[in-house]
Motif scaffolding. Sequence first.
Motif: not given
Length: 381
Positions: A208-214
Amino acid sequence: MKKSTMKPLSLMLVAMMAILLVLSGCGKKNNNEGAASPSASASASASPSAPASESASPSTSPSASAPASESAAPADGKGKKIGMVTDLGGVNDKSFNQQAWEALQKIATDTGAETKYQESKKDSDYIPLLTKFVKGGYDLTWGIGFLFADAATTVASENPDAKLALIDTTPTKDLPNVESVLFKENEGSFLVGVVAGLTTKTNKIGFVGGMELPVIKKFEAGFKAGVAAVNPNAKVEVNYVGDFSKPDQGKLAAATMYDGGADIIFHAAGGTGNGVFNEAKDRFKAGKKVWVIGVDKDQSIEFGNDVTLTSMVKKVDEAVYRVSNELLAGNFKGGQKVELGLAEGGVGLPNDNPNVSKEILDKVEEYKNKIISGDIKVPTE
């Protein structure tokens, strides 16, 4: 002759007035900001080096070891001020914002410097909050998180005499008054991927990721690579919820994954990840055994060993302490970027892993050494 009671009575009245004056000075604090007094007790918050699970020698387990510069003596910070602006997760995210603030609380205690934070509620808060510290004469201003790149570039460019420091990002152009600290999250995530791959009983694992950032994609890439290295039959389901401060969304994402058969979830979602833990705890209370892998700090300290398999420790606290202490000592490294991975002791597992077998920890150590030696190149995306 009868003794007068006036003198004792006067002393009592003076004492009562003094107490009232002290209490009247303790007004309510703005919920979006906070300060640590130089004389504040360190027990008010866990110091960055306090938990034994994060500070013991790495020779006992494949954990992150402390950078050598962390052992430098505390500088004299009296009369100096350091400010910090959080990202949207807030100062109590139980993750990297909280780690950074704990480090500044320790700086206040150790050096006598004044430290203060401001919480961002939306992206547009970054520039005005950074500027507030800069214009307030703060000697160093921190921006915590990947999303500060543009804001820090703007503020540092407009205020060349100010000093800024960043976690997880760099300014969009070279600036001599900004120091950046980055981490090789993919390397530490590879190791917890090894743990997950060797622990799962269903061969279904979640991320589970927060925002799809690098920076979050580095967590995902390393984790998936670690799982695949030891268990090619395991499948990793990925869900980016789009926010770092929505525990309810994290809980929903976790419920969906657990319902689908996943027995382990690794989160890199800041405060949103708290919801993943909450879902796991609810299931544990209902007699269902599932695991969560924490992030940034040893999250078993907060959520307990019943549901915490291990954590991918990212030593934001030690980096913030080191850079701040160097600034106070007159050794600010403006214009420089440092990246901390396994070799530098910047990422890894906590030393205390009661839910991970010795055989699995030995395998983790094996892969850690291969990564440090360069035999394994961990992907970043």
